[in-house]
Enzyme design. Structure first.
Site, PDB file in Angstrom:
ATOM      1  N   GLY A  46      37.667  42.650  28.152  1.00 37.67           N
ATOM      2  CA  GLY A  46      36.271  43.057  28.396  1.00 37.67           C
ATOM      3  C   GLY A  46      36.889  42.108  29.446  1.00 37.67           C
ATOM      4  N   GLN A  51      34.175  37.326  37.298  1.00 42.82           N
ATOM      5  CA  GLN A  51      35.589  36.970  37.304  1.00 42.82           C
ATOM      6  C   GLN A  51      36.808  36.939  38.215  1.00 42.82           C
ATOM      7  OE1 GLN A  51      35.279  38.058  33.014  1.00 42.82           O
ATOM      8  NE2 GLN A  51      36.975  36.972  32.861  1.00 42.82           N
ATOM      9  N   CYS A  91      39.274  33.431  27.171  1.00 41.98           N
ATOM     10  CA  CYS A  91      38.287  34.023  28.202  1.00 41.98           C
ATOM     11  C   CYS A  91      39.650  33.909  29.246  1.00 41.98           C
ATOM     12  CB  CYS A  91      37.145  33.179  28.361  1.00 41.98           C
ATOM     13  SG  CYS A  91      36.298  33.922  30.153  1.00 41.98           S
ATOM     14  N   LEU A  92      39.710  35.005  29.792  1.00 37.94           N
ATOM     15  CA  LEU A  92      40.931  35.355  30.868  1.00 37.94           C
ATOM     16  C   LEU A  92      40.371  33.850  32.173  1.00 37.94           C
ATOM     17  CD1 LEU A  92      40.859  39.150  31.487  1.00 37.94           C
ATOM     18  CD2 LEU A  92      42.425  37.557  29.555  1.00 37.94           C
ATOM     19  N   HIS A 133      29.713  38.124  25.708  1.00 36.90           N
ATOM     20  CA  HIS A 133      30.624  37.393  26.052  1.00 36.90           C
ATOM     21  C   HIS A 133      30.313  37.677  27.629  1.00 36.90           C
ATOM     22  CE1 HIS A 133      34.827  34.816  26.822  1.00 36.90           C
ATOM     23  NE2 HIS A 133      34.379  35.691  27.765  1.00 36.90           N
ATOM     24  N   GLU A 134      30.399  38.968  27.973  1.00 33.14           N
ATOM     25  CA  GLU A 134      30.349  39.179  29.471  1.00 33.14           C
ATOM     26  C   GLU A 134      29.482  39.247  30.235  1.00 33.14           C
ATOM     27  OE1 GLU A 134      34.603  40.155  28.617  1.00 33.14           O
ATOM     28  OE2 GLU A 134      33.450  40.373  30.212  1.00 33.14           O
ATOM     29  N   HIS A 137      29.431  36.440  31.376  1.00 34.65           N
ATOM     30  CA  HIS A 137      29.062  36.183  32.524  1.00 34.65           C
ATOM     31  C   HIS A 137      28.626  36.267  34.239  1.00 34.65           C
ATOM     32  CE1 HIS A 137      33.332  34.317  32.079  1.00 34.65           C
ATOM     33  NE2 HIS A 137      33.651  35.875  31.030  1.00 34.65           N
TER      34      HIS A 137
HETATM   35  O1  K2U Z   1      35.569  37.813  29.685  1.00 37.28           O
HETATM   36  C1  K2U Z   1      36.575  37.748  28.728  1.00 37.28           C
HETATM   37  O2  K2U Z   1      37.562  36.143  29.778  1.00 37.28           O
HETATM   38  C2  K2U Z   1      36.932  38.400  28.496  1.00 37.28           C
HETATM   39  C3  K2U Z   1      38.086  38.372  27.133  1.00 37.28           C
HETATM   40  C4  K2U Z   1      36.968  38.647  26.261  1.00 37.28           C
HETATM   41  C5  K2U Z   1      36.583  38.630  24.868  1.00 37.28           C
HETATM   42  C6  K2U Z   1      36.695  37.391  24.643  1.00 37.28           C
HETATM   43  C7  K2U Z   1      36.099  36.350  23.179  1.00 37.28           C
HETATM   44  C8  K2U Z   1      36.288  37.620  21.812  1.00 37.28           C
HETATM   45  C9  K2U Z   1      36.015  38.717  22.754  1.00 37.28           C
HETATM   46  C10 K2U Z   1      35.935  39.118  24.301  1.00 37.28           C
HETATM   47  C11 K2U Z   1      39.068  37.946  27.158  1.00 37.28           C
HETATM   48  O3  K2U Z   1      39.432  39.255  26.705  1.00 37.28           O
HETATM   49  S1  K2U Z   1      39.825  37.319  26.223  1.00 37.28           S
HETATM   50  C12 K2U Z   1      41.420  37.901  25.534  1.00 37.28           C
HETATM   51  C13 K2U Z   1      41.534  38.616  24.201  1.00 37.28           C
HETATM   52  C14 K2U Z   1      42.018  39.625  23.674  1.00 37.28           C
HETATM   53  C15 K2U Z   1      41.835  40.175  23.315  1.00 37.28           C
HETATM   54  C16 K2U Z   1      40.908  39.659  21.749  1.00 37.28           C
HETATM   55  C17 K2U Z   1      40.365  39.118  22.499  1.00 37.28           C
HETATM   56  C18 K2U Z   1      39.461  38.343  22.948  1.00 37.28           C
HETATM   57 ZN    ZN Z   2      35.399  35.510  29.528  1.00 35.22          ZN
END
Ligand code: K2U
Ligand code: ZN
Length: 164
Positions: A46, A51, A91-92, A133-134, A137
């Site tokens: 996501g 971000q 989270c990225l 989560h998104e 943000h």
């Molecule tokens: O918002 C973001 O930084 C994207 C996250 C979304 C996310 C975080 C936690 C649980 C579900 C979604 C990134 O995708 S974090 C990296 C990641 C990669 C694979 C699986 C879960 C999280």
């Molecule tokens: Zn995030």
């Protein structure tokens, strides 16, 4: 298409509240494509426009195994929530930090798709977590904000140490 820079804490721009999109023009469509490319390259499942320092209500998601089911949610709004689930989140924008977060187990989200069509999506499990989560943000909220003050302080200390 191009890969975009992802903001990371403690950048205060991540606390910005996104504004709604009134016209889905070519710039918005290009941004959505660039966000998908950035998300897949991260890799992530996501990414919110916040971000990448674009403070508009746009998120991209793809939780599929094959990375071939992209979702583009414009002006998304959760209209129903049910149940509770606890999921380890990352989270990225908070690199290297992971923590358990309680969220609704099932959600219904209404949004406009990239063609401007109004849609409703019922989601459970990881997709429901990712949507919540998104959409956090877009409200200037990161997953650490759901933790206790002690856990949040420990996470920020770890983040600052890693980035020093
Ligand atoms: O918002 C973001 O930084 C994207 C996250 C979304 C996310 C975080 C936690 C649980 C579900 C979604 C990134 O995708 S974090 C990296 C990641 C990669 C694979 C699986 C879960 C999280
Ligand atoms: Zn995030």
């Amino acid at each position: 298409m191009s890969q975009l820079n992802i903001l990371t804490l403690p950048d205060s721009r991540l606390k910005t509240v996104a504004v709604s999109i009134t016209e889905i023009n070519d710039d918005i469509k290009q941004l959505a494509q660039d966000m998908l490319e950035t998300m897949y390259a991260a890799p992530g499942i996501g990414l919110a426009a916040t971000q990448v320092d674009q403070h508009i209500q746009l998120v991209v998601i793809d939780v599929s195994e094959e990375k071939d089911q992209p979702l583009v949610l414009i002006n998304p709004e959760i209209i129903e929530k049910e149940g509770i689930q606890t999921h380890e989140e990352g989270c990225l924008s908070v690199p290297g930090i992971f923590a358990k977060v309680k969220r609704a187990d099932q959600v219904v989200v209404k949004y406009q798709d990239i063609d401007g069509q109004h849609q409703e999506l019922a989601a459970t499990g990881l997709l429901a977590v990712c949507i919540q989560h998104e959409l956090d943000h877009l409200k200037g909220i990161v997953f650490l904000d759901h933790l206790s003050l002690l856990k949040r302080k420990l996470a920020m200390k770890k983040l600052e140490k890693a980035e020093a």
